[in-house]
Design an enzyme around this catalytic site. Structure first.
Site, PDB file in Angstrom:
ATOM      1  N   GLU A  54      -5.855   3.191   6.121  1.00 61.49           N
ATOM      2  CA  GLU A  54      -5.523   3.087   4.694  1.00 61.49           C
ATOM      3  C   GLU A  54      -6.293   4.192   3.958  1.00 61.49           C
ATOM      4  O   GLU A  54      -5.794   4.794   3.016  1.00 61.49           O
ATOM      5  CB  GLU A  54      -5.924   1.709   4.177  1.00 61.49           C
ATOM      6  CG  GLU A  54      -5.599   1.530   2.712  1.00 61.49           C
ATOM      7  CD  GLU A  54      -6.045   0.187   2.153  1.00 61.49           C
ATOM      8  OE1 GLU A  54      -5.899  -0.846   2.833  1.00 61.49           O
ATOM      9  OE2 GLU A  54      -6.547   0.188   1.026  1.00 61.49           O
ATOM     10  N   SER A  95     -11.096  -1.639   2.677  1.00 63.56           N
ATOM     11  CA  SER A  95     -10.314  -1.768   3.917  1.00 63.56           C
ATOM     12  C   SER A  95     -10.033  -0.375   4.458  1.00 63.56           C
ATOM     13  O   SER A  95      -9.419   0.424   3.766  1.00 63.56           O
ATOM     14  CB  SER A  95      -8.960  -2.412   3.648  1.00 63.56           C
ATOM     15  OG  SER A  95      -9.101  -3.721   3.269  1.00 63.56           O
ATOM     16  N   ARG A 142       0.834  -1.221   0.000  1.00 62.72           N
ATOM     17  CA  ARG A 142       0.000   0.000   0.000  1.00 62.72           C
ATOM     18  C   ARG A 142       0.868   1.271   0.000  1.00 62.72           C
ATOM     19  O   ARG A 142       0.535   2.267   0.636  1.00 62.72           O
ATOM     20  CB  ARG A 142      -0.943   0.047   1.213  1.00 62.72           C
ATOM     21  CG  ARG A 142      -1.928  -1.095   1.292  1.00 62.72           C
ATOM     22  CD  ARG A 142      -2.978  -0.998   0.196  1.00 62.72           C
ATOM     23  NE  ARG A 142      -4.090  -1.902   0.435  1.00 62.72           N
ATOM     24  CZ  ARG A 142      -4.149  -3.164   0.000  1.00 62.72           C
ATOM     25  NH1 ARG A 142      -3.154  -3.674  -0.713  1.00 62.72           N
ATOM     26  NH2 ARG A 142      -5.221  -3.898   0.259  1.00 62.72           N
TER      27      ARG A 142
HETATM   28  N1  EPU Z   1     -10.415 -11.563   9.937  1.00 60.41           N
HETATM   29  C1  EPU Z   1     -11.142 -11.709  11.093  1.00 60.41           C
HETATM   30  N2  EPU Z   1     -12.228 -10.902  11.284  1.00 60.41           N
HETATM   31  C2  EPU Z   1     -12.599  -9.982  10.364  1.00 60.41           C
HETATM   32  C3  EPU Z   1     -11.854  -9.824   9.182  1.00 60.41           C
HETATM   33  C4  EPU Z   1     -10.755 -10.630   8.982  1.00 60.41           C
HETATM   34  O1  EPU Z   1     -10.838 -12.529  11.939  1.00 60.41           O
HETATM   35  O2  EPU Z   1     -13.607  -9.290  10.588  1.00 60.41           O
HETATM   36  C5  EPU Z   1      -9.293 -12.450   9.678  1.00 60.41           C
HETATM   37  C6  EPU Z   1      -9.651 -13.389   8.536  1.00 60.41           C
HETATM   38  O3  EPU Z   1     -10.296 -14.538   8.983  1.00 60.41           O
HETATM   39  C7  EPU Z   1      -8.311 -13.696   7.891  1.00 60.41           C
HETATM   40  C8  EPU Z   1      -7.483 -12.460   8.184  1.00 60.41           C
HETATM   41  O4  EPU Z   1      -8.177 -11.721   9.183  1.00 60.41           O
HETATM   42  O5  EPU Z   1      -7.719 -14.801   8.527  1.00 60.41           O
HETATM   43  C9  EPU Z   1      -7.269 -11.617   6.949  1.00 60.41           C
HETATM   44  O6  EPU Z   1      -8.527 -11.228   6.404  1.00 60.41           O
HETATM   45  P1  EPU Z   1      -8.790 -11.173   4.822  1.00 60.41           P
HETATM   46  O7  EPU Z   1      -8.257 -12.395   4.199  1.00 60.41           O
HETATM   47  O8  EPU Z   1     -10.204 -10.821   4.613  1.00 60.41           O
HETATM   48  O9  EPU Z   1      -7.858 -10.039   4.288  1.00 60.41           O
HETATM   49  P2  EPU Z   1      -7.541  -8.637   4.917  1.00 60.41           P
HETATM   50  O10 EPU Z   1      -6.140  -8.660   5.411  1.00 60.41           O
HETATM   51  O11 EPU Z   1      -8.616  -8.262   5.849  1.00 60.41           O
HETATM   52  C10 EPU Z   1      -6.523  -7.621   2.729  1.00 60.41           C
HETATM   53  C11 EPU Z   1      -6.631  -6.302   2.001  1.00 60.41           C
HETATM   54  C12 EPU Z   1      -7.890  -6.258   1.152  1.00 60.41           C
HETATM   55  C13 EPU Z   1      -7.816  -7.407   0.157  1.00 60.41           C
HETATM   56  C14 EPU Z   1      -7.699  -8.728   0.939  1.00 60.41           C
HETATM   57  C15 EPU Z   1      -7.478  -9.900   0.024  1.00 60.41           C
HETATM   58  C16 EPU Z   1      -5.498  -4.744   3.427  1.00 60.41           C
HETATM   59  C17 EPU Z   1      -5.631  -3.648   4.403  1.00 60.41           C
HETATM   60  N3  EPU Z   1      -6.638  -5.246   2.967  1.00 60.41           N
HETATM   61  O12 EPU Z   1      -7.629  -7.686   3.635  1.00 60.41           O
HETATM   62  O13 EPU Z   1      -7.885  -5.038   0.428  1.00 60.41           O
HETATM   63  O14 EPU Z   1      -8.963  -7.440  -0.676  1.00 60.41           O
HETATM   64  O15 EPU Z   1      -6.546  -8.673   1.811  1.00 60.41           O
HETATM   65  O16 EPU Z   1      -6.196  -9.880  -0.481  1.00 60.41           O
HETATM   66  O17 EPU Z   1      -4.384  -5.118   3.088  1.00 60.41           O
HETATM   67  C18 EPU Z   1      -8.764  -2.843   0.263  1.00 60.41           C
HETATM   68  O18 EPU Z   1      -7.601  -2.440   0.294  1.00 60.41           O
HETATM   69  O19 EPU Z   1      -9.758  -2.054   0.171  1.00 60.41           O
HETATM   70  C19 EPU Z   1      -9.030  -4.263   0.370  1.00 60.41           C
HETATM   71  C20 EPU Z   1     -10.242  -4.742   0.377  1.00 60.41           C
END
Ligand code: EPU
Length: 506
Positions: free
Chosen positions: A501, A405, A331
């Site tokens: 972000e 996010s 990012r």
């Molecule tokens: N998790 C929870 N509770 C929640 C949300 C997530 O326990 O409410 C846990 C999930 O179970 C998972 C981990 O956190 O084990 C990571 O969650 P997820 O795979 O949904 O990915 P993220 O890290 O929350 C990032 C990006 C997203 C992108 C996804 C997929 C960032 C800040 N966000 O989300 O980007 O789509 O990975 O690659 O890096 C965006 O930037 O707008 C965005 C959506």
């Protein structure tokens, strides 16, 4: 009079007629696009059937795109006087579309063939409603397919209607509501739209960027506006996607900053240019992609960006910056660091692959294919699976306002990660390098009990704790207060500081 509310699924092809069409029903259509401030496409249409004594009929339609091949459509027949009234809301940036439509049936399937008079389009455009896949279409022998253009932005009627605007447009006291996915009803003192490369030069030469603060706004998918922005919003709206060259198995594709990212991704997939599939359905524009190095599902923009074309605001000079010089990171890029507020990006060249190799490193994506028993998915299957996962976890901005996010996933040193893991063995961590770990901010927020919580006009999305949502009428201050409450709470639980972000523009 007829009213229809339906999901319209369609496939579109450029075709030539090479035989005789059986029992064609021919009508003349004039359609005019109306201004819209909620992201939908609104139009009125006059249709005159080529039958003796037939009266013209009038329709109003509002469409909202759901995916590349489908939209939600509301259509109603209206009176001639209502039609004339609505013409007063015509979008000045679009011209009238005039076409002759031939409707016919073949093998029980209805086909609509459009021949355009204005704007002129090479070949005829064939639409087949209700066809889910290319395989489900039985193409009549009297048509020769030139190209499958399903979902390609250049072939939507609303896009075809767009006039070539050469002048840079400057407006004052502009509502920013249609320009931010959070749906905050803020107002900008001034707003300039850049339609082409010459407009970028003109803006820099005008000195406007030195007179007051400015903010470069792409798709508005990552911003939170305060009630009033007392500066100039610069909105790149230049369009164009061109294959520059094919070399050593790669396609070098140039896309203008104002292209809608999700449409660009689908366009590349349809053309057989690969590498963007995992980045499908991300809101925003092409010009914003290098700025924050957008990433999702195992891929980041940096993996496919070859170079970025930019204008320096101070000197007015132009430069092609190689990806290697963009300081890309999670990012992050030079455009958020050293060059912040110092340049305007007008186009980006991507290095895409002629062959497709699925990237299934992201667990949820790999699982989706394993469940379906697909070992080697196609490019569009990957993009569709990514879109489905996003739809399940993230709110659709045209229904619920959000900025995706809201927080970045924080990076901590191994010492802190290990001591947290001792306390919270199920905490989600990803190794970054030998000394650092990235924590899932969503997990931290969820563990503090914020998921699904509502705080008046704003709240935390029930399916993903990383996403803050607009419950209606949220102000920038409401969003900021909630973000700070979450940051404080996460810090007091875990000793970890979350960074936003999303960008606050005030
Ligand atoms: N998790 C929870 N509770 C929640 C949300 C997530 O326990 O409410 C846990 C999930 O179970 C998972 C981990 O956190 O084990 C990571 O969650 P997820 O795979 O949904 O990915 P993220 O890290 O929350 C990032 C990006 C997203 C992108 C996804 C997929 C960032 C800040 N966000 O989300 O980007 O789509 O990975 O690659 O890096 C965006 O930037 O707008 C965005 C959506």
């Amino acid at each position: 009079m007829d009213v229809k509310n339906q999901i319209e699924i369609e496939r579109k092809y450029l075709v030539d007629v090479v035989g005789e069409i059986p029992n064609p029903r021919i009508s003349d259509i004039c359609q005019t696009y109306l201004v819209s401030d909620d992201g939908s496409v609104r139009r009125v249409r006059c249709r005159q059937e080529a039958l003796q004594g037939a009266e013209p009929r009038y329709y109003y339609t509002a469409k909202r795109r759901l995916a590349y091949d489908r939209s939600y459509e509301h259509e109603e027949e209206i009176s001639e006087s209502r039609y004339r009234q609505l013409l007063a809301e015509a979008d000045p940036s679009r011209g009238m579309v005039r076409k002759q439509r031939i409707v016919f049936y073949y093998e029980n399937q209805c086909f609509e063939l459009d021949c355009f008079f204005a704007p002129v389009v090479d070949h005829l455009l064939l639409e087949i409603e209700g066809a889910e896949t290319a395989e489900s279409v039985i193409m009549p022998p009297f048509l020769r397919v030139v190209a499958d253009v399903t979902g390609l932005p250049d072939y939507s009627n609303s896009r075809l209607a767009r006039r070539v605007v050469n002048e840079m447009t400057v407006q004052h006291n502009v509502s920013l509501r249609p320009y931010n996915t959070f749906g905050i009803d803020a107002c900008a003192d001034s707003f300039v739209t850049l339609h082409n490369e010459a407009n970028f030069r003109e803006l820099i030469q005008s000195g406007m960027l030195r007179q007051k603060p400015f903010f470069i706004l792409g798709g508005g998918s990552n911003v939170v506006f305060a009630d009033r922005y007392r500066g100039l919003v610069v909105h790149p709206h230049n369009k164009g996607i061109h294959l520059l060259e094919k070399r050593d198995g790669y396609c070098y594709v140039e896309a203008c900053a104002g292209e809608v990212w999700a449409d660009f991704v689908r366009y590349c997939i349809a053309c057989g240019w690969h590498g963007l599939e995992n980045l499908a359905a991300i809101p925003g524009t092409v010009g914003a992609a290098p700025v924050q190095n957008v990433g999702a599902y195992g891929r980041e923009a940096k993996d496919v960006i070859s170079r970025v074309h930019l204008f320096y605001i101070e000197s007015g000079t132009e430069e092609w910056m190689d990806a290697a010089d963009c300081d890309f990171d999670y990012r992050w890029s030079v455009f958020k660091g050293r060059l912040k507020g110092k340049c305007l990006i007008d186009r980006v060249v991507f290095r895409l692959s002629e062959s497709f190799e699925p990237c299934l490193t992201y667990k949820a994506l790999a699982n989706a294919f394993e469940e379906q028993g697909i070992s080697h998915p196609s490019a569009s299957q990957v993009a569709n699976a990514v879109t489905a996962i996003r739809d399940a976890k993230l709110p659709n901005p045209s229904v619920i306002g959000s900025a995706g996010s809201f927080f970045k996933n924080p990076v901590v040193d191994s010492h802190q990660a290990h001591s947290l893991l001792q306390q919270y063995p199920d905490m989600v961590v990803f190794p970054v390098d030998e000394n650092h770990y990235k924590l899932a901010a969503g997990w931290l927020i969820d563990h503090c009990g914020w998921k699904g919580r509502n705080c008046g006009t704003v709240g935390v999305y029930p399916k993903q704790a990383l996403v803050l949502v607009n419950n209606g009428d949220a102000t920038g201050a409401d969003v900021k207060a909630l973000a700070h409450a979450i940051i404080d709470d996460v810090y007091s639980h875990f000793g970890v500081t979350l960074e936003c972000e999303a960008i606050f523009v005030e």
